[in-house]
Structure formats: structure tokens, C-alpha cells
Write a protein that holds these residues in place. Structure first.
Motif, PDB file in Angstrom:
ATOM      1  N   UNK A   1      -2.606 -11.337   8.603  1.00 38.20           N
ATOM      2  CA  UNK A   1      -1.658 -12.220   9.307  1.00 38.20           C
ATOM      3  C   UNK A   1      -0.441 -11.430   9.940  1.00 38.20           C
ATOM      4  N   UNK A   2       0.341 -10.770   9.032  1.00 35.40           N
ATOM      5  CA  UNK A   2       1.519  -9.990   9.467  1.00 35.40           C
ATOM      6  C   UNK A   2       1.391  -8.706   8.517  1.00 35.40           C
ATOM      7  N   UNK A   3       1.556  -7.604   9.277  1.00 35.00           N
ATOM      8  CA  UNK A   3       1.999  -6.343   8.631  1.00 35.00           C
ATOM      9  C   UNK A   3       3.276  -5.977   8.605  1.00 35.00           C
ATOM     10  N   UNK A   4       4.144  -5.864   7.445  1.00 37.73           N
ATOM     11  CA  UNK A   4       5.420  -5.441   7.555  1.00 37.73           C
ATOM     12  C   UNK A   4       5.672  -4.156   7.169  1.00 37.73           C
TER      13      UNK A   4
ATOM     14  N   UNK B   1       1.889 -21.656  11.121  1.00 41.68           N
ATOM     15  CA  UNK B   1       1.786 -20.367  10.381  1.00 41.68           C
ATOM     16  C   UNK B   1       2.852 -20.148   9.544  1.00 41.68           C
ATOM     17  N   UNK B   2       2.608 -19.241   8.463  1.00 47.84           N
ATOM     18  CA  UNK B   2       3.789 -19.155   7.539  1.00 47.84           C
ATOM     19  C   UNK B   2       5.070 -18.368   8.247  1.00 47.84           C
ATOM     20  N   UNK B   3       6.271 -18.662   7.777  1.00 45.47           N
ATOM     21  CA  UNK B   3       7.155 -17.980   8.608  1.00 45.47           C
ATOM     22  C   UNK B   3       7.809 -17.114   7.624  1.00 45.47           C
TER      23      UNK B   3
ATOM     24  N   UNK C   1       0.802  -1.322  -0.095  1.00 48.31           N
ATOM     25  CA  UNK C   1       0.054   0.088   0.052  1.00 48.31           C
ATOM     26  C   UNK C   1       1.019   1.189  -0.030  1.00 48.31           C
ATOM     27  N   UNK C   2       0.303   2.365  -0.167  1.00 49.61           N
ATOM     28  CA  UNK C   2       1.076   3.473  -0.197  1.00 49.61           C
ATOM     29  C   UNK C   2       1.425   4.140   0.890  1.00 49.61           C
ATOM     30  N   UNK C   3       0.776   3.657   1.948  1.00 51.43           N
ATOM     31  CA  UNK C   3       1.496   3.958   3.326  1.00 51.43           C
ATOM     32  C   UNK C   3       2.234   2.960   3.943  1.00 51.43           C
ATOM     33  N   UNK C   4       3.336   2.522   2.719  1.00 52.19           N
ATOM     34  CA  UNK C   4       4.590   2.041   3.404  1.00 52.19           C
ATOM     35  C   UNK C   4       4.152   0.558   4.106  1.00 52.19           C
ATOM     36  N   UNK C   5       3.128   0.113   4.048  1.00 57.25           N
ATOM     37  CA  UNK C   5       2.748  -1.142   4.590  1.00 57.25           C
ATOM     38  C   UNK C   5       2.780  -2.482   3.666  1.00 57.25           C
ATOM     39  N   UNK C   6       3.186  -3.370   3.878  1.00 54.50           N
ATOM     40  CA  UNK C   6       2.909  -4.722   3.258  1.00 54.50           C
ATOM     41  C   UNK C   6       1.875  -5.620   4.138  1.00 54.50           C
ATOM     42  N   UNK C   7       0.830  -6.130   3.582  1.00 55.02           N
ATOM     43  CA  UNK C   7       0.178  -6.983   4.573  1.00 55.02           C
ATOM     44  C   UNK C   7       0.088  -8.179   4.005  1.00 55.02           C
TER      45      UNK C   7
ATOM     46  N   UNK D   1      -6.874 -18.893   5.144  1.00 51.94           N
ATOM     47  CA  UNK D   1      -7.494 -19.733   5.826  1.00 51.94           C
ATOM     48  C   UNK D   1      -7.817 -19.306   7.280  1.00 51.94           C
ATOM     49  N   UNK D   2      -6.688 -18.171   7.668  1.00 48.35           N
ATOM     50  CA  UNK D   2      -6.739 -17.973   9.028  1.00 48.35           C
ATOM     51  C   UNK D   2      -7.641 -16.868   9.466  1.00 48.35           C
ATOM     52  N   UNK D   3      -7.852 -15.790   8.636  1.00 49.34           N
ATOM     53  CA  UNK D   3      -8.839 -14.723   8.993  1.00 49.34           C
ATOM     54  C   UNK D   3      -8.752 -13.650   7.731  1.00 49.34           C
TER      55      UNK D   3
END
Lengths: 630, 387
Positions: free
Chosen positions: A540-543, A585-587, A523-529, A534-536
Motif C-alpha cells: 500500500x505504501x513504501x516508506x 485507507x490507513x493513514x 528490508x535491507x535496501x532501506x525500504x519499509x513496505x 485486504x487491498x492488494x
């Protein structure tokens, strides 16, 4: 000892009356009191003694003290002196007989002198030398009784001394416990300058401050009293709030339970999750190897052929270039009618087509690179299309180019009603999705079928400005990313399956894991989600590794890698291992920051793509270059 | 002032000029030659813009005047292939000899089949999935395409001729190796071109009869980047699937496999020391023992380049020397006895070095993406100079 009746003992008892040892009350009503030896009745004396006689007797008779009324014969007997003596001796516990001397000298039955001859010369029996048979019998009986369980043998007592813990059952809440863990009360605030009887003038409240103080609630006030000034200590009156203050203090003390705060000794290093070292996660791209020069303006989009030999790039200088990956040689340059927004190489290995979007047109180009047979088969596939009898009116016009465009390789031109921002192929190579972002209309996404030259608009309603779309690699799902959400639609059931909520303000790009269960959004606000489907529906993680807006994200087809390119000019490659068993969960481990692009006009890396087979990543930037990192 | 005769060849249709010998002053340099060409072109087309040309003569680029180029070491000829869809034959004496233009796409590899005084056979492999077998008669300076070997489904990147000169093997992007016969057959001869000199636009219809492969070796899972013959029955191929495989050419089966960790770009075998040298997409040159049976065994790793190593070649005469060319514009000469640093760094190219080789007479050649082909002379010193 055999039992003898009581009366046979007393032969020396009274033979004057032969009734025996019976209660004399039985003869109470009779005139006689018994019988003598001859059998004649013994009559009671005629005149009974009454109380007066008794009394007179007591007073006057000198022998009254030794006169006994004999019940058996009914007469009074006066004891003689010897008899009285006998009675006395018996009462003292001596022997009755006077002549008896109990202290006779002891006569040895056997002498204490040792004689030479034994008392008996009887020879010793065998039983003197062997263990006793009687005892053996008794022991045998005891053993039998123990075996039968009639007698229970006693367990030997434990010789170890036994202690008990005095403080074992201590209850910390008990009174004694509370005494030990004494937590002292918080101290009261020491009086400061405000409490002084003659405070410095700055501590006194002005009129406005006093008014404010009066208007405030008693809870809100900083000081619960008004500082006052007196000239001398003598003039200080009694403090009106004294009792109230003490009461408040008592309330604080016993209404607020005090508890010791248990400090947990946490090692800060334990909180950091144990991620594997990047060295263990090789192979991944580490350094820049090749730079593809040729474009003169920023390159918006790149795509790699499924064989990994060619690379296509589209740029704002209205050209599309085809490069050979291993030598950076630009093999073909194609000029199109406008800045190229998106290029996509058809992922089916048996079709050689590239979709290029510029302006409102999308052209399908046969680059003619690679296997001749495949190129000619593709051409044949396109040209063998037969128009159906009834031509439906479509929103998108399909046209076959001629002349120079045909020679260049263009095979089909699709004219859309609005500018096309992104093209994306389906994995089989027949369907192509195009995005025309427009917040108001419902015609934002169209899906083309190349073999039938048909266009469909899958959505009736507009749900937001569509940013990018993607086909699912294995299942019939279609992912549409708008500014805040990613919606997953099931194309066969024609319904919305999931709505993923990224915590981002503006999604710019999306990629689906080849396994099909995970999606990443940049996304343009520097986040990678990273979403695990299957989880939700939340990430799961926001980098947040990048400093500026993310422009492109991509997954590798075989290696567990994903990359993101951003406006800060870097490409960050992360290891993203997805496990086959659904338990783990994914690593996700960030592995390398790849620098090389030059930031031009505040834009950095615009698109990233992985090589299909090797652990290499391509990135295109605003500086007009495509860079290969290996 | 002496004058020289020179002819100019190019395949680029835009800059075609007449194929007549020109008389050029011997001291002319690149700019002068460029001016000559430009004037000729202006004479032909009115709207020709001045273009700086680069000239290849005798395998060397013109850096100084023509006169200094005419040093003669006339024994062998050199062939190079290039991305303008041609291959050229140069002699180290005299002038550019011939241009082999017949492919419709970029030429990726060339190999001599046999060279003797009169006629030679050569092969060119190209991105258009074919390998052409040419016959070149040096006296008449005539090139003729004898056969067109079709069969690959992807671009042919590499070819290599076996020691008996009767077969050759090609490796391509379709992950296959194909073995073909290298002997030209005389049947079905087409009418050959009667011309005494090579033309700028070689007629491409005359490619010769089609030839099919004798054998196909499959096993690689990615593109084959380089192939060579170790002896008459043994082949070795290196590929993008990070493996080197040894094949038996008789049965077509894979004998051994050595696994590396990166894509292999090039490979070279030295019969003198029985070692394989490979260059990969990391910057190391690795030496392997092909006889090792267990997995991968890197004997030595030569590290000095800073980019992908695109070419390695063992010296044909010296058993410990090899050259390597890389994308960092350098060609390095190594001695395997000193593995820490190369003996020489040959920095002549201005762009990526794509190929390198030795000639029979002790010269080193390298060609690169800057359109130049350089020759270097290396005279082995008998005394230890320095370390």
C-alpha cells in the motif's frame, strides 16, 4: 340586405325582346331570336352578314365606328350623338346625366351656430350616467368565453428588449475558430555555416565521415546534405534538393497538426497530501529516557514481558539479561553456550517463559520474575508433561536440563539440526515457531508445541531462504517472509492464502498489526513496505525514510504507532492509523526520528520493540545498549 | 592519632567478614578502609581479588575521612531500602545501626509505622510480592520480623502508613491497592532470635505469621507506582495508567480521579497547603489540587529536570518547599512561589536518583543507583538572598 335576383334590377332593359338575360347562343340554331311583347317571334334578318360584308362595311360605312350589333333584337343600332357623348362621359368616369352637377354647395343640415335651445329637450336617460349595460353584457359573455376556454387571453408582450449572442454557437474547430486561435507554424532552421557556399574547413566532412554519412539511413542523418565548398558564388550550382526540402517542409506543416498545449496552473502545495501535524498525533515517544548498560557486545534481540515490567535482551557476548524497565536495573544475567540470536517473551500473561535461541539450541527459560504464582504454575506446566507411549522420531530433540541450568531457570532445551535465527511465539503462548535459514533445504521453519513437546515442519517444499516468520494475532494464519516475498498460509486449511510482493531485494524483518489486516516489512535496501492484506498483494505504501538497511520493525499493541530501526543508528516512529470502517485507507505519518545509538562496526539499531501498554519504544543496538524512548 | 571502632556489614555473601569491631584510624579514607576489607578477605579466601568498596556510614557516603563524619545531630534515624534485597537503618549519629534482611527479592519500599524511644515498627515492601512488618528495639538493637503480608500478585512497589499508625496501604504491579493492619499481633509467636546485634545473614525462616489484607482497592488499569494517606480516611494513589485516584478507606470506593498525560512515578501530599505533587515520566513536577472535581487540574508545573522525575516530597515544616529527584542525577529543592527555577540543585549523585525524603530535623536525604545515600542540610535563610 336580402338577395335579389339579378334580372329584377334591369327594368329599363330591352323590352323589345322579352327572353330576358340569357345567353343568345341558345337561339343560334333558330330562325328567330326571341319574342316581342305581343308574343310574336322576332325573326333574324334574312341575309346574315359574312366576312366580306363585314369588311366592306368597315371600309365604306362612315358610321361603322358607332354601329353596334344588338344581340337581343338581332339588328344593328347606330348610336346618336347624345348617346356617343354619354358613352364617352361614362368612360371618363363622370356622371351620365349632363345636367347633374356634383359640386352643389353643401347645405347644413344643422347650422354651425350655437343656438340657445337644444335640438331636443328630452331629459337624459339614466343610461347616460351609469356604466353601459350593453357593454357589461358583452364583457360578461367574453369572460364566460375565457373561463370556458373558448377564447384564450393574450399574454402581455415582454417589454424587455431581447438580445442574442452572436458568438454563442462558435465551434473552435470551425474555420472561423481556427482563424482566431492561430498557432503559427514552427519556424524553419536558419541556415548555418554548413549551408554556406564556402564553409570553414571544419564544417566539411572528411572521407570517413562522408562514408559514414552515405551508409546511414536518410532518417538517421544529422544533415540531409553534404556541405560543399565553392570558390565563388558564381560557381554555385542549383541546389538539387530544393524541391525535396520544400516538400518536406510542406509535409511538416500540414501533416503535423498543431495544438495549443493547455498549461494547467497547479499550485505545487496542492500536490502535497495534507497530513496532520505530529503534534496532533501524540502520544508517541520523543526522547531518550533510559539506557540499559551491561552487555559487552551487540544486542541482537529484545523482548518485553506482557505486563511491561521486565525486559529481556540477548547479545553476542553469550549472555541473556533481564532488566527492570523503570529503573534500568539488571536483575538477572544468564550465560548460555553461544551468541544469542533471538529472544522472545511468551505473550500469554499466565505463562512466564522466555524463548532464547543460541546456535542450534532454543531454550525455554522461566525467569522467575513477577507473580510467584504464575512462575510456579509455569514450572508445573512444564514438569507435568507425560511422555506418550509411542515416541515419534522428531527432527528436534526436547530435553530437560539439570543442575545449574535448572537453577538458572532453564526449563526445556530444544536441539535443532541447524542454527536457529529467529523464534516467535503464537499469541496464546503454546506454539513456538523457529527459523533455520538455509536456502536449499525444506526444513527451514519448524513449529513447536510446548505443552505436548511436539515439533512439526509445516512445509514440504522450499520456496526461498526464509528470513522471518510470524503468527497472525487473531486468525489461524502463518506469515513466512523469504527474501523477496511474504507468504501467508492458512494453517487450518493447510494452503497458501496470499503471496505479498514487496518491491525489495532482501526482506529483513516483518511485523503484523494487532488488528490483523496490515503487515509491515523492513528490508535491507532501506525500504519499509506497508501491506494492506485486504487491498492488494502489492505494498500500500513504501516508506524510504532511512538511509541504510532496516534491521527491525515493530507495531504497538494499542497505540497506532509503528517503529523501524536501521543501520544508520536511528529509530523512526511513525503514526499508522488503521480505521475500523473498511472505507478509509490507513493513514501513515512519520512522526519522530529517535537518535541515540552509536554506530558500531557499521551496525546501528538491531531490534525495536514497543512497550505493551505505554507509548514507549525500546531499541537495542550494536553498541551494547538497550535504549528506552518515551 | 585517634582510633575509632567500626563494624562492617554487608549482605553480599562474597564479601562477608567477621562481625567484630575493628580499630580504625580516624583519618582513614575510602581507599584505606577498602584496603582493610580486602586484606581481611584475602585472609579468608585465597583467590580474592582486590575490589574497591564503598562504605555507608550514618547515611552518608565516605568521601572524606571517618573523623569528619562523626558530627552528631542525634535525634532521628533514617531507613533506606535497596536493590540488594535489604533495608538498612541508619542513625545520623554513631554508626550504621541495623540491616533488615529478610526479603528474597529486591526491596522497593520502606516506611516507619511508629517510632518512639524504645521500639519501632517498620515495613518493607519488595519485589517478592510480600510486605514484612518488623519490630526493632533500639536499645537492644534487635530486629524481628513480626508479620509477612501476602496477597499481592505482583511486586509491591510502594507502601504508606496512615496518620493513626494503625493501618498501612500497599500498591503493586498487579494494579491493586491493599490495606492491611499495622498493629503486630502477639499470637503464634515464633521463637525469636536471641542475638544482640544484627547478623549479616539474617535467618529468613523467621518471617512471622502471614497476614492477609483488610481491604483491596481495585480500579487502576496499570501498575500502581505510589500511594499515600491524605488523612485517616482518605487514600491517594498514582499509577502507570496516567491517573491519580482518591479512595475512601472506609468503604473502599474511589472518590475522585485526576487524569494526566504521562505515567506517574511518585506522589506527595502536603497537609499544610493541601496540594499534591507528582513526578512523571516527563521531566515535570506537577502540583494538583485534590479537591477539584473536574477531571484534571494542574495548578503548577515545575520544569527543570532533564529526565524522569522519580521522587517528590513536600517539606514537613515549610508549606511551599518540596524536593524532587530525577534520573538526571540531580535533586532539586523547589519553592512553589518561584515556579520557573528551583531554589537549589543538589548535584551529588553520579547516577540516577531513585528516592528522596526529608528528615524531622531539616535534613534532606537522597539515594540513588550509584549505591549512595546522601544527606544535605538546608538552613532556611530569613533574609532574601539574591532573587
Amino acid at each position: 340586405m336580402p338577395f335579389r335576383p339579378a334580372f329584377s334590377r334591369c327594368f329599363s332593359w330591352d323590352i323589345r325582346n322579352t327572353v330576358g338575360n340569357i345567353p343568345m347562343e341558345w337561339y343560334k340554331d333558330y330562325p328567330h331570336i326571341g319574342y316581342d311583347l305581343d308574343g310574336k317571334k322576332i325573326f333574324k334578318p334574312i341575309r346574315n352578314k359574312d366576312e366580306l360584308d363585314e369588311f366592306l362595311d368597315k371600309m365604306e360605312n362612315p358610321d361603322y365606328w358607332r354601329t353596334i350589333h344588338d344581340k337581343m333584337t338581332g339588328t344593328d343600332v347606330c348610336l346618336s350623338d347624345e348617346q356617343v357623348d354619354l358613352v364617352h362621359r361614362l368612360q371618363q368616369g363622370k356622371f351620365g346625366d349632363v345636367n347633374f352637377n356634383e359640386y352643389e354647395p353643401a347645405i347644413d343640415f344643422f347650422s354651425n351656430e350655437v343656438m340657445i335651445h337644444p335640438v331636443t329637450n328630452r331629459p337624459a336617460d339614466k343610461r347616460s350616467f351609469i356604466p353601459s349595460l350593453i357593454e357589461k353584457e358583452k364583457v360578461g359573455k367574453l369572460v364566460h368565453a375565457i373561463k370556458m376556454g373558448w377564447i384564450k387571453p393574450r399574454r402581455p408582450k415582454e417589454t424587455a428588449p431581447q438580445y442574442y449572442d452572436l458568438w454563442a454557437k462558435e465551434d473552435p474547430n470551425a474555420i472561423l475558430g481556427r482563424h482566431k486561435m492561430h498557432i503559427p507554424a514552427p519556424k524553419m532552421r536558419l541556415p548555418g555555416h554548413e549551408e554556406s557556399y564556402n564553409p570553414p574547413p571544419e564544417y566539411l566532412l572528411t572521407d570517413e565521415e562522408r562514408q559514414v554519412w552515405e551508409q546511414q539511413d536518410p532518417d538517421e542523418r544529422k544533415l540531409s546534405f553534404l556541405p560543399q565548398k565553392y570558390l565563388s558564388l558564381r560557381a554555385v550550382p542549383a541546389f538539387s534538393r530544393f524541391i525535396q526540402e520544400r516538400f518536406e517542409r510542406c509535409l511538416d506543416l500540414y501533416l503535423c497538426p498543431r495544438q495549443r498545449k493547455m498549461r494547467v496552473n497547479v499550485n505545487p502545495e496542492d500536490l502535497i497530501p495534507k497530513l496532520p501535524r505530529p503534534r496532533d498525533l501524540q502520544p508517541f515517544p520523543t526522547l531518550q529516557s533510559l539506557v540499559y548498560h551491561g552487555h559487552s557486545s551487540l544486542i541482537r534481540s529484545i523482548s518485553i514481558s506482557p505486563s511491561g515490567q521486565w525486559l529481556v535482551s540477548g547479545s553476542d557476548d553469550c549472555t541473556v539479561r533481564f532488566w527492570e524497565v523503570c529503573t534500568t536495573r539488571c536483575l538477572k544475567t544468564m550465560e548460555v553456550g553461544g551468541p544469542v540470536k533471538s529472544v522472545a517473551w511468551n505473550p500469554a500473561p499466565s505463562i512466564s517463559l522466555v524463548a532464547v535461541s543460541y546456535g542450534e539450541n532454543v531454550i525455554l527459560v522461566n525467569p522467575g520474575l513477577g507473580d510467584r504464582l504464575i512462575c510456579s504454575a509455569t514450572d508445573q506446566l512444564i514438569s507435568s508433561y507425560e511422555e506418550p507411549e509411542e515416541v515419534k522420531d522428531q527432527q528436534v530433540q526436547w530435553a530437560v536440563p539439570e543442575g545449574k541450568a535448572q537453577e538458572q531457570g532453564q526449563r526445556l532445551i530444544l536441539t535443532h539440526p541447524k542454527a536457529v535465527k529467529q523464534v516467535s511465539w503464537h499469541g496464546r503462548g503454546d506454539y513456538l515457531a523457529c527459523v533455520m535459514p538455509d536456502d536449499g533445504s525444506s526444513l527451514q521453519v519448524v513449529i513447536h508445541q510446548v505443552s505436548r513437546r511436539r515439533t512439526q515442519n509445516p512445509f514440504h517444499r522450499n520456496k526461498g531462504a526464509v528470513q522471518c516468520v510470524s503468527f497472525h494475532p487473531s486468525r489461524p494464519y502463518f506469515l513466512v517472509a523469504t527474501q523477496r516475498y511474504v507468504r501467508v498460509y492458512n494453517l487450518i486449511k493447510q494452503e497458501l492464502t496470499k503471496k505479498l510482493m514487496a518491491n525489495c531485494k532482501w526482506i529483513s524483518s516483518m511485523a503484523v498489526h494487532p488488528g490483523g489486516d496490515n503487515v509491515i516489512c523492513g528490508s535491507y535496501d532501506c525500504r519499509l513496505a506497508w501491506f494492506d492484506l485486504d487491498l492488494s498483494t502489492k505494498p500500500y505504501k513504501v516508506l524510504r525514510h532511512h538511509k541504510k538497511a532496516l534491521r527491525g520493525v515493530a507495531y504497538h499493541k494499542h497505540y497506532p504507532l509503528f517503529a523501524s530501526g536501521s543501520d544508520d543508528g536511528t529509530v523512526i516512529v511513525c503514526h499508522g492509523m488503521v480505521y475500523n470502517d473498511l472505507l478509509q485507507n490507513p493513514l501513515i505519518v512519520p512522526v519522530k526520528v529517535l537518535k541515540g545509538h552509536i554506530i558500531t562496526h557499521d551496525l546501528g539499531v538491531l531490534d525495536v520493540a514497543f512497550h505493551p501498554t505505554q507509548p514507549w519504544v525500546f531499541s537495542s543496538g550494536a553498541d551494547g545498549t538497550v535504549r528506552l524512548f518515551t | 592519632m585517634s582510633q575509632l571502632q567500626a563494624r562492617f556489614f554487608t549482605d553480599n555473601k562474597k564479601y562477608v567478614i567477621d562481625d567484630v569491631p575493628f580499630s580504625i584510624p580516624a583519618v582513614s579514607e575510602i581507599t584505606d578502609l577498602s584496603n582493610v576489607i580486602n586484606k581481611l578477605l584475602e585472609g579468608k579466601n585465597g583467590d580474592h581479588k582486590h575490589v574497591e568498596f564503598d562504605f555507608l556510614v550514618q547515611g552518608q557516603f565516605l568521601r572524606s575521612s571517618l573523623a569528619t563524619h562523626l558530627e552528631t545531630e542525634n535525634i532521628s534515624t533514617v531507613m533506606e531500602c535497596s536493590y540488594d534485597k535489604t533495608a538498612r537503618i541508619w542513625s545520623l549519629e554513631g554508626k550504621a545501626v541495623a540491616t533488615v534482611a529478610g526479603h528474597t527479592d529486591v526491596v522497593k519500599g520502606v516506611a516507619w509505622v511508629k517510632r518512639d524511644g524504645l521500639s519501632s515498627l517498620l515495613l518493607t515492601a519488595s519485589l517478592d510480592q510480600t510486605v514484612l512488618l518488623w519490630e526493632w528495639s533500639s536499645e537492644r538493637n534487635k530486629l524481628r520480623a513480626r508479620h509477612c503480608c501476602r496477597g499481592h500478585a505482583g511486586s509491591v512497589d510502594t507502601i504508606s502508613v496512615d496518620p493513626t499508625r494503625s493501618k498501612f496501604c500497599s500498591g503493586s504491579w498487579d494494579k491493586m491497592l491493599k490495606i492491611w493492619s499495622a498493629v503486630p499481633t502477639e499470637e503464634e509467636e515464633e521463637e525469636e532470635e536471641e542475638s544482640n546485634r544484627p547478623r549479616k545473614k539474617q535467618k529468613t525462616e523467621q518471617l512471622g505469621p502471614t497476614r492477609t489484607p483488610l481491604m483491596t482497592l481495585s480500579g487502576h488499569t496499570e501498575a500502581v507506582s505510589s500511594v499515600l494517606w491524605m488523612d485517616t480516611e482518605e487514600l491517594c494513589s498514582a499509577s502507570w495508567d496516567h491517573t491519580i485516584r482518591l479512595w475512601d478507606a472506609e468503604t473502599g470506593s474511589q472518590k475522585n480521579m485526576l487524569t494526566g498525560s504521562k505515567v506517574f512515578n511518585c506522589i506527595s501530599y502536603s497537609p499544610l497547603c493541601h496540594r499534591l505533587a507528582t513526578g512523571s515520566t516527563d521531566r515535570h513536577v506537577r502540583l494538583w489540587d485534590p479537591r477539584s472535581k473536574d477531571g484534571s487540574l494542574v495548578l503548577l508545573s515545575l520544569t527543570s529536570h532533564t529526565g524522569w522525575v522519580t521522587a517528590v516530597r513536600w517539606s514537613p515544616s515549610h508549606e511551599q518547599q518540596l524536593i524532587s529527584g530525577s534520573l538526571d542525577n540531580l535533586v532539586k529543592l523547589w519553592d512553589t512561589r518561584s515556579c520557573k527555577a528551583p531554589l537549589y540543585d543538589l548535584a551529588a549523585h553520579e547516577d540516577k536518583v531513585l528516592c528522596a525524603d526529608w528528615t524531622d530535623c531539616g535534613l534532606i536525604l537522597s539515594g540513588g543507583a550509584d549505591n549512595k545515600l546522601y544527606t544535605y542540610r538546608y538552613s532556611a535563610c530569613l533574609s532574601d538572598a539574591g532573587a
